[in-house]
Design a protein around this motif. Structure first.
Motif, PDB file in Angstrom:
ATOM      1  N   ASP A  37       0.782  -1.124  -0.008  1.00 60.29           N
ATOM      2  CA  ASP A  37       0.039   0.041   0.000  1.00 60.29           C
ATOM      3  C   ASP A  37       1.033   1.276  -0.093  1.00 60.29           C
ATOM      4  O   ASP A  37       1.482   1.728   1.220  1.00 60.29           O
ATOM      5  N   ASP A  39       0.160   4.509  -0.304  1.00 63.75           N
ATOM      6  CA  ASP A  39      -0.252   5.489   0.457  1.00 63.75           C
ATOM      7  C   ASP A  39      -0.224   5.323   2.115  1.00 63.75           C
ATOM      8  O   ASP A  39       0.318   6.376   2.671  1.00 63.75           O
ATOM      9  N   ALA A  40      -0.187   3.998   2.270  1.00 68.40           N
ATOM     10  CA  ALA A  40       0.323   3.966   3.668  1.00 68.40           C
ATOM     11  C   ALA A  40       1.854   4.072   4.140  1.00 68.40           C
ATOM     12  O   ALA A  40       2.118   4.461   4.973  1.00 68.40           O
ATOM     13  N   SER A  43       2.525   7.503   4.590  1.00 69.63           N
ATOM     14  CA  SER A  43       1.741   8.259   5.770  1.00 69.63           C
ATOM     15  C   SER A  43       1.976   7.507   7.124  1.00 69.63           C
ATOM     16  O   SER A  43       1.211   7.473   8.028  1.00 69.63           O
ATOM     17  N   ARG A  45       2.945   4.633   8.118  1.00 68.69           N
ATOM     18  CA  ARG A  45       1.917   3.163   8.279  1.00 68.69           C
ATOM     19  C   ARG A  45       2.723   1.947   7.749  1.00 68.69           C
ATOM     20  O   ARG A  45       1.909   1.437   6.991  1.00 68.69           O
ATOM     21  N   GLU A  48       1.352  -1.422   8.179  1.00 67.11           N
ATOM     22  CA  GLU A  48       0.008  -1.763   7.406  1.00 67.11           C
ATOM     23  C   GLU A  48       0.325  -1.794   5.907  1.00 67.11           C
ATOM     24  O   GLU A  48      -0.325  -2.789   5.103  1.00 67.11           O
ATOM     25  N   ALA A  49       1.190  -1.191   5.399  1.00 66.46           N
ATOM     26  CA  ALA A  49       1.526  -1.237   3.903  1.00 66.46           C
ATOM     27  C   ALA A  49       1.867  -2.477   3.734  1.00 66.46           C
ATOM     28  O   ALA A  49       1.678  -3.021   2.465  1.00 66.46           O
ATOM     29  N   SER A  51       1.455  -5.719   5.069  1.00 66.40           N
ATOM     30  CA  SER A  51       0.506  -6.675   5.784  1.00 66.40           C
ATOM     31  C   SER A  51       0.415  -7.883   5.094  1.00 66.40           C
ATOM     32  O   SER A  51       0.089  -8.894   5.714  1.00 66.40           O
TER      33      SER A  51
END
Length: 285
Positions: A37, A39-40, A43, A45, A48-49, A51
């Protein structure tokens, strides 16, 4: 090898359209592909990116540019999932930011001076250090060459007010994307289109047009002087953009991390992935 590409922002189970052909080419060669991800990643994260990324000891990213600190967080998050990027965070910053690679290739690239930060006093010190004459302005990772007259080209560095006006406009246009500080590069007259060369472990494995001019066939570059300088950097995957100067000498105008260097449309995705996988494309040089 595990290929990591950005996911489509609206359809997160599919690759971003810009990298979909490379993902398809990897799968056709039996290479695993995982989505991250973007965007993650940008940002703060990173966990999360990544995962959905499976464990692998040789991962290569092909995606959008990341700041050095973002790539470091990306790398650390992947290590937490037993994934090791082929390019370390330190190697990425070295290739991605001009101050990281400039000294190694200084004999073959325009003379440069740079700042840490974007204040006027630091800019003036760099301007005086480079000395009078024309220059091209950029930051550690990017220029604004499409705004040549207003935010890239400085006709005379001794004209402090005019030089700062260009720098101010550059800073305005780059906004939050400004990386590191101002970089002033001595202007040189070039006479050819740019050649983008691709290097793995210090060896040039592919050469072709620059992504900005994919339909312009550049001349074959003479890499005799370039090879030892790129090899000395000891970087796993980089691009080196070359151009002919008016005196007939080949000059390095940019060095970048290959993971975030754009592929011109005239180079097939299959060629790119075969190169990364370890197959050597036919050397045309």
């Amino acid at each position: 090898m595990l290929l990591l590409v950005p996911a489509d922002a609206l359809r997160p189970r599919r690759p971003d359209a810009h990298f979909a052909a490379e993902a398809d080419a990897a799968r056709a060669l039996g290479i695993k592909v995982a989505l991250v991800d973007h965007d993650a990643l940008t940002s703060d994260r990173a966990d999360e990116a990544v995962s959905r990324v499976p464990a692998d000891d040789d991962a290569v990213y092909r995606g959008w540019m990341l700041r050095g600190e973002q790539y470091a967080a990306f790398s650390a998050a992947l290590v937490g999932r037993d994934v090791n990027l082929r390019t370390s965070a330190e190697q990425y910053r070295c290739a991605h930011e001009l101050p990281g690679w400039y000294a190694a290739v200084e004999p073959l690239t325009p003379r440069s001076a740079w700042t840490v930060g974007d204040d006027r006093a630091a800019f003036d010190r760099a301007r005086v250090e480079l000395g009078p004459g024309p220059a091209v302005l950029r930051d550690y990772t990017k220029s604004m060459k499409h705004y040549w007259a207003e935010a890239a080209f400085i006709p005379e560095l001794d004209d402090a007010s005019a030089a700062w006006a260009v720098a101010s406009r550059f800073r305005e246009l780059r906004a939050d994307d400004m990386a590191g500080g101002f970089v002033l590069r001595r202007f040189e007259e070039f006479t050819s289109s740019e050649v983008r060369t691709w290097w793995i472990d210090g060896e040039c494995v592919l050469a072709g047009p620059h992504p900005d001019t994919p339909d312009q066939v550049p001349p074959d570059p003479d890499l005799a002087a370039v090879r030892p300088l790129v090899a000395e950097l000891k970087l796993p995957f980089v691009t080196v953009d070359l151009v002919l100067r008016a005196d007939g000498r080949w000059r390095i105008v940019e060095l970048g991390d290959g993971q975030v260097s754009d592929r011109p449309t005239t180079i097939p995705a299959e060629t790119m992935i075969a190169m990364l996988y370890g197959a050597r494309v036919e050397d045309k040089l």
